[in-house]
Design a protein around this motif. Structure first.
Motif, short mmCIF file in Angstrom:
data_model
loop_
_atom_site.label_atom_id
_atom_site.label_comp_id
_atom_site.label_asym_id
_atom_site.label_seq_id
_atom_site.Cartn_x
_atom_site.Cartn_y
_atom_site.Cartn_z
N SER A 1 -6.76 7.43 2.84
CA SER A 1 -8.17 7.02 2.79
C SER A 1 -8.33 5.80 1.90
O SER A 1 -7.70 5.71 0.84
CB SER A 1 -9.05 8.16 2.25
N ALA A 2 -9.16 4.87 2.35
CA ALA A 2 -9.45 3.66 1.56
C ALA A 2 -10.96 3.51 1.44
O ALA A 2 -11.69 3.70 2.41
CB ALA A 2 -8.84 2.43 2.21
N VAL A 3 -11.41 3.20 0.26
CA VAL A 3 -12.84 3.08 -0.03
C VAL A 3 -13.12 1.72 -0.66
O VAL A 3 -12.38 1.28 -1.54
CB VAL A 3 -13.31 4.21 -0.99
N ASN B 1 -5.38 8.57 -6.37
CA ASN B 1 -4.32 9.58 -6.27
C ASN B 1 -3.41 9.16 -5.12
O ASN B 1 -3.51 8.02 -4.63
CB ASN B 1 -4.90 10.99 -6.06
N GLU B 2 -2.52 10.03 -4.67
CA GLU B 2 -1.55 9.65 -3.65
C GLU B 2 -2.20 9.35 -2.31
O GLU B 2 -1.62 8.64 -1.48
CB GLU B 2 -0.51 10.75 -3.48
N GLN B 3 -3.41 9.88 -2.09
CA GLN B 3 -4.08 9.68 -0.80
C GLN B 3 -5.21 8.66 -0.82
O GLN B 3 -5.46 7.97 0.17
CB GLN B 3 -4.65 11.02 -0.28
N LEU C 1 0.84 -1.19 0.00
CA LEU C 1 0.00 0.00 0.00
C LEU C 1 0.88 1.24 0.00
O LEU C 1 1.84 1.32 0.77
CB LEU C 1 -0.90 0.00 1.24
N PRO C 2 0.60 2.22 -0.86
CA PRO C 2 1.42 3.43 -0.89
C PRO C 2 1.51 4.09 0.48
O PRO C 2 0.50 4.20 1.19
CB PRO C 2 0.68 4.32 -1.90
N ALA C 3 2.67 4.54 0.83
CA ALA C 3 2.89 5.15 2.15
C ALA C 3 2.08 6.43 2.32
O ALA C 3 1.78 6.84 3.44
CB ALA C 3 4.37 5.42 2.35
#
Length: 207
Positions: free
Chosen positions: A24-26, A88-90, A18-20
């Motif tokens: 938020s995860a949906v 995106n990054e987040q 998972l990107p550092a």
């Protein structure tokens, strides 16, 4: 149009981490009737090696599964498909593809738990298989976007005719998509994210 994976899975890969920067995860569910391309979509867009639960179709399904229009299909999802994509990054989306045969729909209840929204994948050659799918989402109050999978041999209809056939309100987005193309699938997911944002920020008077 199914996405195939090797029977022998290698160990974890560094690119699956998972990107550092993710904050938020949906959870998003990919739903639709039998053979509309759900496994293909998850496999096309996932940035990690997708998890699939495909099994070879056998004589046990004869007379039970309606394969009209997809007679060449030899494998089918019996539990779920799973993938992941970073918008995106987040923001990260976890994708859960549902089995299409009606005899496996009892599994949908668990897959819907915690889902923020859904993509309803349809095939215009067999539009009728999508009616019950949409009905189940409406009953559960799960927001959804309708995605017309662009099969090469599928007939083309105006959006207004498809909306009328599916009894969809104008507020529900409907987009075209090629489930084999990563960019096209990503655009469909972005449409869902924008729709969910619109619902979340709308005032009661505007709904």
């Amino acid at each position: 149009m199914d996405y195939r994976t090797s029977d022998t899975l290698p160990g974890p890969r560094s690119e699956d981490a998972l990107p550092a920067t993710a904050t938020s995860a949906v959870k998003v569910v990919i739903v639709g009737g039998f053979g509309v391309g759900k496994t293909t979509l998850v496999g096309s867009v996932s940035e990690i090696r997708p998890l699939t639960t495909e099994e070879t179709m056998t004589q046990a399904g004869v007379g039970v599964d309606d394969i009209a229009g997809v007679e060449r299909k030899t494998e089918t999802t019996v539990a779920m498909d799973f993938g992941r994509i970073s918008i995106n990054e987040q923001l990260v989306l976890y994708l859960f593809g549902t089995p299409g045969q009606e005899r496996f729909w009892f599994l949908w209840n668990g897959l819907f738990e915690g889902a923020l929204g859904a993509l309803v994948l349809i095939d215009t050659r067999r539009l009728e298989v999508s009616f019950d799918v949409v009905g189940r989402l409406e009953e559960r109050g799960v927001p959804f976007v309708v995605v017309v999978n662009d099969f090469p041999e599928s007939p083309r209809y105006p959006v207004s005719e498809l909306r009328a056939a599916m009894d969809l309100p104008d507020s529900v987005p409907m987009v075209a998509c090629d489930a084999r193309d990563r960019g096209s699938c990503r655009d469909a997911l972005l449409t869902l994210m924008r729709y969910l944002h619109t619902l979340a920020t709308a005032t009661p008077e505007s709904l």
